[in-house]
Design a protein around this motif. Structure first.
Motif, PDB file in Angstrom:
ATOM      1  N   THR A 135       0.840  -1.190   0.000  1.00 19.18           N
ATOM      2  CA  THR A 135       0.000   0.000   0.000  1.00 19.18           C
ATOM      3  C   THR A 135       0.879   1.245   0.000  1.00 19.18           C
ATOM      4  O   THR A 135       1.911   1.298   0.667  1.00 19.18           O
ATOM      5  N   PRO A 163       0.102   4.978   0.657  1.00 20.08           N
ATOM      6  CA  PRO A 163      -0.843   6.025   1.043  1.00 20.08           C
ATOM      7  C   PRO A 163      -0.414   7.404   0.542  1.00 20.08           C
ATOM      8  O   PRO A 163       0.722   7.602   0.108  1.00 20.08           O
ATOM      9  N   SER A 191      -0.613   9.840   5.446  1.00 24.93           N
ATOM     10  CA  SER A 191      -0.792   8.397   5.499  1.00 24.93           C
ATOM     11  C   SER A 191      -2.282   8.056   5.568  1.00 24.93           C
ATOM     12  O   SER A 191      -3.129   8.914   5.353  1.00 24.93           O
ATOM     13  N   SER A 192      -2.626   6.830   5.849  1.00 23.56           N
ATOM     14  CA  SER A 192      -4.031   6.415   5.925  1.00 23.56           C
ATOM     15  C   SER A 192      -4.337   5.997   7.348  1.00 23.56           C
ATOM     16  O   SER A 192      -3.676   5.121   7.889  1.00 23.56           O
ATOM     17  N   GLN A 210      -7.375   1.291   3.129  1.00 26.00           N
ATOM     18  CA  GLN A 210      -6.016   0.724   3.016  1.00 26.00           C
ATOM     19  C   GLN A 210      -5.614   0.082   4.348  1.00 26.00           C
ATOM     20  O   GLN A 210      -5.090  -1.035   4.376  1.00 26.00           O
ATOM     21  N   THR A 211      -5.849   0.793   5.432  1.00 33.55           N
ATOM     22  CA  THR A 211      -5.497   0.292   6.770  1.00 33.55           C
ATOM     23  C   THR A 211      -6.329  -0.938   7.120  1.00 33.55           C
ATOM     24  O   THR A 211      -5.804  -1.923   7.651  1.00 33.55           O
ATOM     25  N   GLU A 266      -5.046  -3.929   5.297  1.00 34.41           N
ATOM     26  CA  GLU A 266      -3.786  -4.379   5.911  1.00 34.41           C
ATOM     27  C   GLU A 266      -4.063  -5.186   7.177  1.00 34.41           C
ATOM     28  O   GLU A 266      -3.399  -6.192   7.441  1.00 34.41           O
ATOM     29  N   SER A 278       1.675  -5.025   3.009  1.00 33.82           N
ATOM     30  CA  SER A 278       2.588  -4.201   3.800  1.00 33.82           C
ATOM     31  C   SER A 278       2.447  -2.773   3.288  1.00 33.82           C
ATOM     32  O   SER A 278       1.857  -2.539   2.238  1.00 33.82           O
ATOM     33  N   ARG A 279       2.991  -1.809   4.030  1.00 32.43           N
ATOM     34  CA  ARG A 279       2.803  -0.403   3.713  1.00 32.43           C
ATOM     35  C   ARG A 279       4.139   0.283   3.514  1.00 32.43           C
ATOM     36  O   ARG A 279       5.081   0.036   4.254  1.00 32.43           O
ATOM     37  N   GLN A 332       6.601   3.055   4.178  1.00 32.75           N
ATOM     38  CA  GLN A 332       6.783   3.876   5.385  1.00 32.75           C
ATOM     39  C   GLN A 332       7.548   5.146   5.031  1.00 32.75           C
ATOM     40  O   GLN A 332       8.755   5.106   4.863  1.00 32.75           O
TER      41      GLN A 332
END
Length: 183
Positions: free
Chosen positions: A7, A9, A13-14, A20-21, A24, A32-33, A35
């Motif tokens: 993801t 964002p 962020s989200s 998205q969150t 996850e 995974s996101r 960072q």
């Protein structure tokens, strides 16, 4: 080798109510996101460098799942970089950085790339998104060689839109990735 999702964002962020969150949290083994060091003051070079770093660490086929300025970050990444692991991208509510009243706020994100992506992409847009008109979103899709999905009046397709786990988006992601999410 199973499909993975990264993801990407946008600004700030989200948060916990963002789809998205939620995705996850529903599928921690699949998602995974990216960072970013500074979610609140986006600088294109930093955001693209961090995205590239995380993509370079991937070990298998991955679909990028971008929202808002995250979509524009992916577009900039795809201009300068490539990875055989990236199999596609879901680009939801791409923010029109060129039309932003806060241009100084989105450092380096303009001009928005017009080069087609080297992987399959879908742009998902809303008719009443305050960060991009439906016409501009359609133009992004045409430029990028993306499929285009108009989801109607869903605002910026974020937490404020009240989509919760956004089943429509999940269905689009399933068709793009070939992976069926267990309910």
């Amino acid at each position: 080798m199973s499909m993975h999702f990264l993801t990407v964002p946008g600004l700030a962020s989200s948060g916990p109510q963002h789809w998205q969150t939620i995705w996850e949290q529903q599928y921690p083994h699949l998602f995974s996101r990216v960072q970013q060091e500074n979610w609140d003051w986006p600088v294109k070079e930093d955001w693209v460098r961090q995205l590239d770093k995380q993509i370079s660490e991937l070990t298998g086929p991955t679909v990028l799942v971008g929202h808002s300025l995250g979509c524009i970050t992916i577009a900039h990444w795809a201009q300068e970089h490539s990875s055989l692991n990236i199999k596609g991208a879901l680009l939801v509510a791409p923010a029109d950085a060129e039309m932003s009243k806060r241009l100084n706020f989105v450092v380096g994100f303009t001009p928005i790339p017009v080069k087609p992506f080297e992987f399959k992409t879908v742009v998902v847009a809303s008719t009443n998104d305050i960060y991009a008109t439906i016409g501009r979103s359609k133009t992004f899709a045409e430029n990028w060689g993306s499929d285009f999905v108009n989801v109607g009046k869903k605002g910026h397709i974020n937490a404020v839109s009240g989509l919760e786990d956004w089943k429509e988006g999940k269905a689009i992601l399933e068709s793009l990735s070939g992976l069926k999410f267990a309910e």
